[in-house]
Design an enzyme around this catalytic site. Structure first.
Site, PDB file in Angstrom:
ATOM      1  N   ARG A  38       0.829  -1.214   0.000  1.00  0.00           N
ATOM      2  CA  ARG A  38       0.000   0.000   0.000  1.00  0.00           C
ATOM      3  C   ARG A  38       0.860   1.260   0.000  1.00  0.00           C
ATOM      4  NH1 ARG A  38      -4.913  -2.105   3.946  1.00  0.00           N
ATOM      5  NH2 ARG A  38      -6.067  -3.051   2.227  1.00  0.00           N
ATOM      6  N   LYS A 199     -18.416 -12.960   3.997  1.00  0.00           N
ATOM      7  CA  LYS A 199     -19.159 -11.891   4.684  1.00  0.00           C
ATOM      8  C   LYS A 199     -20.591 -11.901   4.177  1.00  0.00           C
ATOM      9  CE  LYS A 199     -15.178  -9.037   4.800  1.00  0.00           C
ATOM     10  NZ  LYS A 199     -14.686  -8.132   3.785  1.00  0.00           N
ATOM     11  N   GLY A 356     -10.597  -7.824  -0.549  1.00  0.00           N
ATOM     12  CA  GLY A 356      -9.234  -8.129  -0.122  1.00  0.00           C
ATOM     13  C   GLY A 356      -8.843  -9.566  -0.414  1.00  0.00           C
ATOM     14  N   GLY A 379     -14.865  -3.194   0.695  1.00  0.00           N
ATOM     15  CA  GLY A 379     -16.186  -2.615   0.919  1.00  0.00           C
ATOM     16  C   GLY A 379     -16.472  -1.467  -0.039  1.00  0.00           C
TER      17      GLY A 379
HETATM   18  P1  ADP Z   1     -13.338 -10.596   0.111  1.00  0.00           P
HETATM   19  O1  ADP Z   1     -12.242 -10.241   1.081  1.00  0.00           O
HETATM   20  O2  ADP Z   1     -12.821 -10.937  -1.248  1.00  0.00           O
HETATM   21  O3  ADP Z   1     -14.425  -9.576   0.087  1.00  0.00           O
HETATM   22  P2  ADP Z   1     -14.638 -12.234   2.089  1.00  0.00           P
HETATM   23  O4  ADP Z   1     -13.810 -11.598   3.123  1.00  0.00           O
HETATM   24  O5  ADP Z   1     -16.092 -12.016   2.087  1.00  0.00           O
HETATM   25  O6  ADP Z   1     -14.032 -11.941   0.631  1.00  0.00           O
HETATM   26  O7  ADP Z   1     -14.476 -13.803   2.178  1.00  0.00           O
HETATM   27  C1  ADP Z   1     -13.220 -14.458   2.004  1.00  0.00           C
HETATM   28  C2  ADP Z   1     -13.223 -15.732   2.802  1.00  0.00           C
HETATM   29  O8  ADP Z   1     -14.338 -16.531   2.464  1.00  0.00           O
HETATM   30  C3  ADP Z   1     -12.003 -16.585   2.552  1.00  0.00           C
HETATM   31  O9  ADP Z   1     -11.200 -16.563   3.699  1.00  0.00           O
HETATM   32  C4  ADP Z   1     -12.590 -17.981   2.293  1.00  0.00           C
HETATM   33  O10 ADP Z   1     -11.910 -18.981   2.986  1.00  0.00           O
HETATM   34  C5  ADP Z   1     -14.005 -17.849   2.805  1.00  0.00           C
HETATM   35  N1  ADP Z   1     -14.961 -18.784   2.203  1.00  0.00           N
HETATM   36  C6  ADP Z   1     -15.227 -18.962   0.904  1.00  0.00           C
HETATM   37  N2  ADP Z   1     -16.130 -19.950   0.726  1.00  0.00           N
HETATM   38  C7  ADP Z   1     -16.445 -20.407   1.959  1.00  0.00           C
HETATM   39  C8  ADP Z   1     -17.324 -21.425   2.433  1.00  0.00           C
HETATM   40  N3  ADP Z   1     -18.023 -22.176   1.606  1.00  0.00           N
HETATM   41  N4  ADP Z   1     -17.395 -21.604   3.765  1.00  0.00           N
HETATM   42  C9  ADP Z   1     -16.672 -20.848   4.601  1.00  0.00           C
HETATM   43  N5  ADP Z   1     -15.827 -19.882   4.217  1.00  0.00           N
HETATM   44  C10 ADP Z   1     -15.714 -19.661   2.901  1.00  0.00           C
HETATM   45 MG    MG Z   2     -12.092 -10.402   3.235  1.00  0.00          MG
END
Ligand code: ADP
Ligand code: MG
Length: 399
Positions: A38, A199, A356, A379
């Site tokens: 960053r 999330k 992220g 977000g």
């Molecule tokens: P991002 O950071 O891209 O917005 P999130 O933080 O919402 O994504 O989610 C990322 C996490 O989701 C990863 O750590 C991954 O392990 C988890 N994940 C993906 N699929 C599943 C699932 N089926 N059950 C539990 N966790 C999951």
């Molecule tokens: Mg995340």
């Protein structure tokens, strides 16, 4: 929202005190920065300001000190690293907008750089307190926002300060807004959105807005099970937001009414429990998504689903992707995420990745340079894609 914002190149910065909001929220371990990505990303804007004889005052938050002066969240480590990268001194203020910051800002010479302390050391920051905004503004003549990751927050240092200063964007925010703005204002179709990740509650709300915009909505990852439950399937011990089942039913009805194709997993990789450690060995099997055993947890999309999602992505002209398709941190459970990343990499569409973990997945799996744009904001990029107004961008001057 107007996506055509003035940048540092549209305003005369020579001899001016420029307060630049950066995203220096870097990961640290035992007081050592573990990734300076960053800081490196912020260099073009800072270097432009130096080269154009601005008096550069940088600020950022780090972590969540919640108004407490937590020494482990001091930006001193950032000043040290930034100074190495710039090859010049970075003057560290002892406070955010207090006496020391004021004195140092007043003494600043053209081309010099100073950094304020962690903006979240002050309680007013996250409340967008006008007092703090005024104090920050009093340090400078111009405000530059170059922190996209916090642009969806109305905080003193991200938006409030712009009430008192002319405000423009830096190169990072400009890139985010121009690429995503262009893709969204008038997307080339088919426009496909892919949502996943963990999330669930946060992201479920995005679906309502996305259904107004996309031709196809693909749902995988931890998001999918609430939809599968809404279809009446048992999801075993998978991630589930039981309060959102009715909402998911509504969304399925809305998709149908709008003629939006809604794709859900047709097969699912399940295991007895969540992998522990997360990258440890795990025994899995693939089952149809309407036949997840009661004692099993869905952790990735199955092979048939990968093909289905990849096909939809391949035929798109614009694809936005937020959230991994499975627990990609585990090699056995990364296959769904890899398949989607591969489909985006192979596609000639405009491809945008936000979030992220999704960005990390693209980088770790080696697809980053084949994606049109990887957003630095999780977000923020989601809210942007939803078409919501981001306070940190709305406050900037239009071109
Ligand atoms: P991002 O950071 O891209 O917005 P999130 O933080 O919402 O994504 O989610 C990322 C996490 O989701 C990863 O750590 C991954 O392990 C988890 N994940 C993906 N699929 C599943 C699932 N089926 N059950 C539990 N966790 C999951
Ligand atoms: Mg995340």
């Amino acid at each position: 929202m107007n996506y055509n914002k003035k940048s540092i190149e549209d305003i005369d910065v020579a001899g001016k005190r420029v307060l630049c909001r950066c995203d220096f929220n870097v990961p640290t371990k035992n007081g050592v920065i573990t990734s300076d990505k960053r800081i490196v990303a912020a260099l073009p804007t800072i270097q432009y300001l130096i080269a154009h004889k601005a008096k550069v005052i940088l600020c950022s938050h780090m972590g969540k000190p919640k108004g407490e002066w937590k020494p482990e969240l001091s930006l001193k480590v950032v000043a040290a690293r930034l100074s190495e990268l710039l090859g010049q001194e970075v003057i560290m203020a002892a406070d955010v907008a207090g006496e020391d910051a004021k004195a140092k800002a007043a003494a600043l010479q053209e081309g010099q750089v100073m950094l304020l302390e962690n903006t979240r050391y002050i309680k007013g920051e996250t409340k967008n307190d006008p007092e703090l905004s005024k104090q920050l503004a009093s340090l400078a003549d111009i405000f530059v926002n170059d922190a996209f990751g916090t642009a969806h927050r109305a905080h003193s240092s991200t938006a409030g300060v712009a009430d008192y200063l002319p405000a423009v964007c830096g190169y990072l925010v400009q890139k985010e807004v121009s690429i995503m703005g262009k893709a969204l204002a008038n997307p080339e179709r088919p426009f496909v959105a892919i949502l996943g990740g963990a999330k669930v509650s946060d992201k479920l709300n995005v679906i309502n807005n996305l259904l107004e915009k996309v031709d196809t909505l693909i749902i995988g990852g931890g998001m999918a099970y609430t939809f599968l439950a809404a279809k009446g399937y048992s999801v075993g011990t998978s991630l589930l937001d039981s309060e959102k089942i009715d909402y998911c039913k509504e969304m399925m009805a809305k998709a149908e009414a709008k003629g939006v194709k809604l794709l859900l997993p047709i097969d699912t990789v399940v295991a007895a429990s969540f992998p522990d450690p997360i990258d440890g060995d795990i025994a899995v099997e693939t089952v149809p998504s309407d036949a997840i055993p009661a004692d099993k947890m869905g952790l990735d999309i199955g092979e048939k689903t990968r093909a289905l999602f990849a096909e939809a992505a391949k035929n798109a002209k614009t694809v936005v992707w937020n959230g991994p398709m499975g627990v990609f941190e585990n090699p056995t459970l990364a296959k769904g995420t890899i398949a989607v990343a591969q489909a985006l990499a192979d596609s000639s569409a405009t491809t945008i990745v936000g979030g992220g973990d999704s960005a990390a997945a693209c980088e770790q799996l080696g697809f980053a340079d084949k994606i049109t744009h990887i957003s630095t904001g999780g977000g923020a990029s989601l809210e942007f894609l939803e078409g919501l107004e981001l306070p940190g961008i709305a406050c900037l001057q239009d071109k």
